[in-house]
Design a protein around this motif. Structure first.
Motif, PDB file in Angstrom:
ATOM      1  N   ALA A 111       0.812  -1.210   0.000  1.00  0.00           N
ATOM      2  CA  ALA A 111       0.000   0.000   0.000  1.00  0.00           C
ATOM      3  C   ALA A 111       0.847   1.261   0.000  1.00  0.00           C
ATOM      4  O   ALA A 111       0.335   2.351  -0.128  1.00  0.00           O
ATOM      5  CB  ALA A 111      -0.913  -0.003   1.223  1.00  0.00           C
ATOM      6  N   HIS A 112       2.134   1.112   0.165  1.00  0.00           N
ATOM      7  CA  HIS A 112       3.004   2.270   0.275  1.00  0.00           C
ATOM      8  C   HIS A 112       3.652   2.593  -1.061  1.00  0.00           C
ATOM      9  O   HIS A 112       4.123   1.714  -1.766  1.00  0.00           O
ATOM     10  CB  HIS A 112       4.104   2.017   1.320  1.00  0.00           C
ATOM     11  N   THR A 113       3.669   3.852  -1.394  1.00  0.00           N
ATOM     12  CA  THR A 113       4.307   4.271  -2.628  1.00  0.00           C
ATOM     13  C   THR A 113       5.810   4.360  -2.411  1.00  0.00           C
ATOM     14  O   THR A 113       6.283   4.506  -1.292  1.00  0.00           O
ATOM     15  CB  THR A 113       3.791   5.655  -3.063  1.00  0.00           C
ATOM     16  N   LYS A 114       6.550   4.272  -3.487  1.00  0.00           N
ATOM     17  CA  LYS A 114       7.993   4.451  -3.406  1.00  0.00           C
ATOM     18  C   LYS A 114       8.284   5.909  -3.677  1.00  0.00           C
ATOM     19  O   LYS A 114       7.989   6.429  -4.742  1.00  0.00           O
ATOM     20  CB  LYS A 114       8.701   3.555  -4.432  1.00  0.00           C
ATOM     21  N   ALA A 115       8.866   6.568  -2.703  1.00  0.00           N
ATOM     22  CA  ALA A 115       9.118   7.997  -2.835  1.00  0.00           C
ATOM     23  C   ALA A 115      10.223   8.254  -3.847  1.00  0.00           C
ATOM     24  O   ALA A 115      11.231   7.547  -3.881  1.00  0.00           O
ATOM     25  CB  ALA A 115       9.488   8.578  -1.479  1.00  0.00           C
ATOM     26  N   SER A 116      10.034   9.273  -4.656  1.00  0.00           N
ATOM     27  CA  SER A 116      11.053   9.662  -5.625  1.00  0.00           C
ATOM     28  C   SER A 116      12.174  10.400  -4.909  1.00  0.00           C
ATOM     29  O   SER A 116      11.980  10.940  -3.808  1.00  0.00           O
ATOM     30  CB  SER A 116      10.441  10.572  -6.682  1.00  0.00           C
ATOM     31  N   PRO A 117      13.356  10.453  -5.505  1.00  0.00           N
ATOM     32  CA  PRO A 117      14.446  11.228  -4.907  1.00  0.00           C
ATOM     33  C   PRO A 117      14.059  12.685  -4.687  1.00  0.00           C
ATOM     34  O   PRO A 117      14.466  13.298  -3.704  1.00  0.00           O
ATOM     35  CB  PRO A 117      15.571  11.091  -5.943  1.00  0.00           C
ATOM     36  N   GLU A 118      13.251  13.219  -5.616  1.00  0.00           N
ATOM     37  CA  GLU A 118      12.814  14.611  -5.481  1.00  0.00           C
ATOM     38  C   GLU A 118      11.933  14.790  -4.247  1.00  0.00           C
ATOM     39  O   GLU A 118      12.082  15.753  -3.489  1.00  0.00           O
ATOM     40  CB  GLU A 118      12.044  15.045  -6.734  1.00  0.00           C
ATOM     41  N   ALA A 119      11.002  13.839  -4.048  1.00  0.00           N
ATOM     42  CA  ALA A 119      10.101  13.923  -2.898  1.00  0.00           C
ATOM     43  C   ALA A 119      10.876  13.786  -1.592  1.00  0.00           C
ATOM     44  O   ALA A 119      10.615  14.505  -0.613  1.00  0.00           O
ATOM     45  CB  ALA A 119       9.028  12.840  -2.986  1.00  0.00           C
ATOM     46  N   LEU A 120      11.838  12.870  -1.573  1.00  0.00           N
ATOM     47  CA  LEU A 120      12.647  12.684  -0.372  1.00  0.00           C
ATOM     48  C   LEU A 120      13.491  13.914  -0.073  1.00  0.00           C
ATOM     49  O   LEU A 120      13.649  14.308   1.083  1.00  0.00           O
ATOM     50  CB  LEU A 120      13.549  11.463  -0.536  1.00  0.00           C
ATOM     51  N   GLY A 121      14.021  14.520  -1.126  1.00  0.00           N
ATOM     52  CA  GLY A 121      14.816  15.732  -0.940  1.00  0.00           C
ATOM     53  C   GLY A 121      13.988  16.870  -0.381  1.00  0.00           C
ATOM     54  O   GLY A 121      14.438  17.603   0.512  1.00  0.00           O
ATOM     55  N   LYS A 122      12.778  17.021  -0.915  1.00  0.00           N
ATOM     56  CA  LYS A 122      11.898  18.083  -0.427  1.00  0.00           C
ATOM     57  C   LYS A 122      11.516  17.833   1.030  1.00  0.00           C
ATOM     58  O   LYS A 122      11.498  18.765   1.850  1.00  0.00           O
ATOM     59  CB  LYS A 122      10.636  18.157  -1.283  1.00  0.00           C
ATOM     60  N   LEU A 123      11.232  16.583   1.361  1.00  0.00           N
ATOM     61  CA  LEU A 123      10.861  16.242   2.737  1.00  0.00           C
ATOM     62  C   LEU A 123      12.018  16.502   3.692  1.00  0.00           C
ATOM     63  O   LEU A 123      11.825  17.065   4.780  1.00  0.00           O
ATOM     64  CB  LEU A 123      10.446  14.777   2.797  1.00  0.00           C
ATOM     65  N   LYS A 124      13.210  16.121   3.291  1.00  0.00           N
ATOM     66  CA  LYS A 124      14.386  16.340   4.137  1.00  0.00           C
ATOM     67  C   LYS A 124      14.593  17.825   4.399  1.00  0.00           C
ATOM     68  O   LYS A 124      14.900  18.238   5.523  1.00  0.00           O
ATOM     69  CB  LYS A 124      15.619  15.749   3.458  1.00  0.00           C
ATOM     70  N   ILE A 180       3.573  10.013   0.201  1.00  0.00           N
ATOM     71  CA  ILE A 180       4.378   8.790   0.103  1.00  0.00           C
ATOM     72  C   ILE A 180       3.838   7.702   1.043  1.00  0.00           C
ATOM     73  O   ILE A 180       4.514   6.728   1.342  1.00  0.00           O
ATOM     74  CB  ILE A 180       5.872   9.063   0.390  1.00  0.00           C
ATOM     75  N   ALA A 181       2.591   7.881   1.474  1.00  0.00           N
ATOM     76  CA  ALA A 181       1.872   6.870   2.258  1.00  0.00           C
ATOM     77  C   ALA A 181       2.521   6.539   3.591  1.00  0.00           C
ATOM     78  O   ALA A 181       2.426   5.424   4.081  1.00  0.00           O
ATOM     79  CB  ALA A 181       1.686   5.591   1.431  1.00  0.00           C
ATOM     80  N   LYS A 182       3.180   7.523   4.203  1.00  0.00           N
ATOM     81  CA  LYS A 182       3.691   7.365   5.565  1.00  0.00           C
ATOM     82  C   LYS A 182       2.662   8.002   6.499  1.00  0.00           C
ATOM     83  O   LYS A 182       2.818   9.119   6.983  1.00  0.00           O
ATOM     84  CB  LYS A 182       5.060   8.042   5.724  1.00  0.00           C
ATOM     85  N   PHE A 183       1.564   7.264   6.709  1.00  0.00           N
ATOM     86  CA  PHE A 183       0.390   7.872   7.318  1.00  0.00           C
ATOM     87  C   PHE A 183       0.569   8.237   8.784  1.00  0.00           C
ATOM     88  O   PHE A 183      -0.005   9.217   9.263  1.00  0.00           O
ATOM     89  CB  PHE A 183      -0.814   6.938   7.146  1.00  0.00           C
ATOM     90  N   ASP A 184       1.337   7.446   9.531  1.00  0.00           N
ATOM     91  CA  ASP A 184       1.512   7.786  10.943  1.00  0.00           C
ATOM     92  C   ASP A 184       2.318   9.066  11.083  1.00  0.00           C
ATOM     93  O   ASP A 184       2.043   9.903  11.950  1.00  0.00           O
ATOM     94  CB  ASP A 184       2.135   6.636  11.728  1.00  0.00           C
ATOM     95  N   SER A 185       3.307   9.255  10.214  1.00  0.00           N
ATOM     96  CA  SER A 185       4.083  10.496  10.242  1.00  0.00           C
ATOM     97  C   SER A 185       3.210  11.685   9.872  1.00  0.00           C
ATOM     98  O   SER A 185       3.287  12.750  10.482  1.00  0.00           O
ATOM     99  CB  SER A 185       5.267  10.402   9.278  1.00  0.00           C
TER     100      SER A 185
END
Length: 275
Positions: A52-65, A94-99
């Motif tokens: 059920a979880h999507t794989k985050a793109s490098p761009e999405a991870l960079g923005k989140l960081k 990115i389907a990290k629902f608890d976060s």
């Protein structure tokens, strides 16, 4: 049989939770964007509901960081709340629902109200619906319950919150009758509420009361003829009470509602049983 939902909630009509004092499991999305907030319970090994979880793109991870770094440095409360909203949205994507629930909860703490409490509760509920262990189900369920109760304190007529609250009581197994009573209250207020009808139908199947399940699902598909799971479980229930020809007709019609291969295969299997 097409798998019964682990948490009885229909995603079509709309489907986390960590204790504020729980020891944090650090969230590492592909080893990046580490989130160190207290109370975070997301499994970093991806074992929970990975499908059920999507794989985050490098761009999405960079923005989140970047957002997380800004959040930790933010001194102004208004700016911190704004960043929390953005972080929550990124985690939802990115389907990290608890976060996502955790950060929406920070927004609600700063700006209390029905809508903000529900945003947090809904994200925690999503994580709860994918919980892989009894312990995690309990923790996430308790968190969702607390937030949904705050929603209902602000607006007792919020049927969506009441339905989801009911399902946390039932799925966690600690107060099932309280949950069933809440669902009945929803149906009394709105006899055509799709989520409540669906969940009551599934509960009837799980307790072997297939005649009652037929009633619930028939009502549901009258309200929404294209309800995919409603049609499927109506056919299952009809088959269980011996109405095989009716079940066959419903299964055949239901095949046209969703081309998902797993769903199609499940119907083919059920149709084969009716021969």
């Amino acid at each position: 049989m097409f798998a019964l939902p682990k948490v009885i909630i229909d995603k079509e009509t709309g489907a986390a939770l960590s204790g504020a004092t729980a020891t944090a499991n650090r969230d590492k999305a592909a080893g990046e964007a580490t989130d160190e907030h207290e109370g975070h319970l997301h499994n970093s090994d991806g074992s929970e509901a990975s499908a059920a979880h999507t794989k985050a793109s490098p761009e999405a991870l960079g923005k989140l960081k970047s957002l997380l770094a800004d959040y930790r440095k933010a001194g102004d409360d208004a700016n911190k709340v704004k960043l929390a909203e953005q972080i929550a949205a990124q985690y939802t994507a990115i389907a990290k629902f608890d976060s996502a629930g955790y950060y929406y909860e920070q927004v609600a703490a700063a700006r209390p109200g029905e809508k903000n409490y529900q945003k947090a509760a809904d994200q925690y509920f999503e994580a709860f619906s994918f919980a892989a262990t009894e312990e995690r189900t309990k923790e996430l369920g308790q968190k969702a319950q607390g937030l949904y109760n705050k929603v209902l304190q602000n607006n007792p007529a919020n049927l969506d919150a009441k339905t989801n609250l009911a399902m946390t009581y039932i799925a966690a197994g600690e107060q099932p009758m309280q949950g069933i009573q809440l669902l009945r209250e929803v149906i009394t207020t709105n006899p055509n509420n799709e989520k409540a009808l669906f969940n009551l139908g599934i509960l009837s199947i799980q307790s072997g009361q297939y005649d009652k399940a037929v009633e619930r699902f028939q009502h549901l598909v009258e309200v929404n003829p294209k309800h995919v799971q409603g049609n499927f479980y109506l056919a299952v229930s009809l088959a269980e009470i011996g109405k095989k020809e009716e079940a066959r007709q419903v299964f055949t019609a239901a095949k046209k509602l969703d081309d998902n291969p797993e769903y199609q295969s499940s119907i083919d299997t059920e149709l084969e049983k009716l021969k």
